[in-house]
Design an enzyme around this catalytic site. Structure first.
Site, PDB file in Angstrom:
ATOM      1  N   LYS A  98       0.846  -1.190   0.000  1.00 36.90           N
ATOM      2  CA  LYS A  98       0.000   0.000   0.000  1.00 36.90           C
ATOM      3  C   LYS A  98       0.882   1.242   0.000  1.00 36.90           C
ATOM      4  O   LYS A  98       1.992   1.248   0.536  1.00 36.90           O
ATOM      5  CB  LYS A  98      -0.904   0.011   1.235  1.00 36.90           C
ATOM      6  N   ASP A 169      -5.136  -7.355 -13.474  1.00 36.45           N
ATOM      7  CA  ASP A 169      -3.872  -7.769 -12.865  1.00 36.45           C
ATOM      8  C   ASP A 169      -2.858  -8.187 -13.926  1.00 36.45           C
ATOM      9  O   ASP A 169      -1.673  -7.818 -13.862  1.00 36.45           O
ATOM     10  CB  ASP A 169      -4.099  -8.950 -11.910  1.00 36.45           C
TER      11      ASP A 169
END
Length: 395
Positions: A98, A169
């Site tokens: 993150k 992805d």
């Protein structure tokens, strides 16, 4: 023979799919990949099963070959010191934490380039390192929804539908690999690394290609067309006497050949259908005519005729049919790889076919921490130090 990326060392701090897929591509091309996980194994896909084999999930196996695996607690001072040792010797660091995580650990690009000015840092996130969404989590399904793909996938009757694989992805992994390769090439001139910022959201938007361009040019919202094409007719599935198949007519010449095979040469000269814009305008009428004719033969018979005539067409294979296809075998798109707990695993081969430096699968997808001791010994950590770190669960 060394691969195309022989001599390049990559630290893989990624998990799930986009990041591991990127590093697998680089590994297939010959780069040395060191996959770093937390002690015990922290790649979520290890637990995304069944199906499993030899204690490993099929999902994990699909994106992690040609890597060595180590475990390291990056939150600990000792774990961080080891990572810094590895960074000093590395060419590339790829991570998908993150936003803010690497900075909190003192391992963001500004810190990394002080350790190794030649390092290329690739960050893979849901929405990138700036903008109002930068701190939102990025999952493929959400990206397909937010990135416009689901609005054009499916039919008007079905409503929005996601693609059958995590396509956002996969696209992101491909873009990340391209970005890293570009940065490596530029480094040959500048002798300096740089940071590559790749997001699932950007990658998905880029992949809208002609549909996005249609909207940006016309300002008209595209409809969900199911198996139809927004710009080309006929380019879709057709029912046959024993199933369905795809016919993909790309130009007027191919349309003329199709009409001849259908026994309806006059269609190619009909003012309503003679050009693609006219066929697009009169799609419904034309498809009705073609569909009626296609029902008169079996799929394999149509495929033979269409292929012989040079009209693009193909069967709609399920995976059993696909992996029995002789073309799959000819192109070596399934590889059997020895594995320490499964005996052997069948993996999808690489689509990259290089003449002098062919792709090789030299390593099975690693067990969690399988190569920790081996890698640490290589960078000067003693066996005694390794045993102490094991006891403290640092590795």
């Amino acid at each position: 023979m060394a691969g195309a990326l022989g001599g390049i060392k990559v630290l893989d701090l990624t998990r799930v799919l986009a990041g591991p897929y990127c590093t697998m591509i680089l590994g297939d091309l010959g780069a040395e990949i060191i996959k770093v996980e937390a002690p015990g194994g922290s790649d979520d896909t290890r637990y995304w099963g069944p199906p499993n084999t030899g204690g490993e999930s099929a999902y994990y196996l699909c994106a992690n070959r040609n890597k060595r695996g180590i475990t390291l607690d990056l939150k600990s001072a000792e774990g961080k010191k080891i990572l810094i040792k590895l960074i000093k010797e590395a060419d590339v660091v790829i991570e998908n934490f993150k936003n803010g995580t690497m900075q909190k650990w003192g391992l963001d690009y500004e810190s990394l380039k002080l350790i190794n000015p030649r390092i290329i840092h690739c960050s893979i996130t849901g929405f990138g390192r700036n903008g109002p969404y930068q701190n939102l989590p990025g999952y493929d399904y959400i990206i397909q929804a937010m990135g416009g793909l689901m609005s054009i996938t499916g039919s008007e009757e079905s409503g929005p539908v996601k693609v059958g694989v995590a396509i956002a992805d996969i696209l992101t992994g491909l873009y990340a690999a391209v970005g890293v390769l570009g940065a490596l090439n530029e480094r040959n001139t500048s002798k300096l690394g740089q940071s590559v910022d790749i997001s699932l959201f950007d990658s998905q938007i880029s992949a809208l290609v002609n549909v996005a361009s249609n909207y940006l040019v016309s300002n008209h919202l595209p409809k969900r067309l199911g198996n139809l094409h927004p710009n080309i007719v006929p380019y879709q599935t057709f029912p046959t006497a024993d199933g369905e198949m795809v016919v993909a007519v790309g130009n007027d010449g191919q349309f003329g050949k199709l009409c001849m095979l259908l026994g309806m040469e006059e269609l190619a000269k009909d003012p309503s259908f003679s050009t693609n814009p006219k066929r697009l305008k009169n799609r419904e009428q034309l498809i009705g005519i073609i569909s009626e004719k296609m029902l008169q033969r079996k799929s394999k018979d149509w495929l033979h005729l269409l292929n012989e005539a040079g009209v693009p067409a193909g069967p709609i294979n399920n995976l059993q049919e696909l992996f029995k296809d002789e073309q799959v075998n000819a192109r070596e798109m399934v590889k059997e790889v020895p594995h320490p707990t499964a005996g052997s695993v069948r993996l999808v081969g690489s689509p990259l076919k290089l003449s002098r430096t062919p792709v090789e699968i030299k390593r099975h997808p690693p067990l969690a921490g399988e190569h920790t001791e081996e890698v640490l010994l290589e960078i000067g950590i003693t066996k005694e130090q390794i045993e102490k770190m094991k006891a403290k669960q640092i590795i």
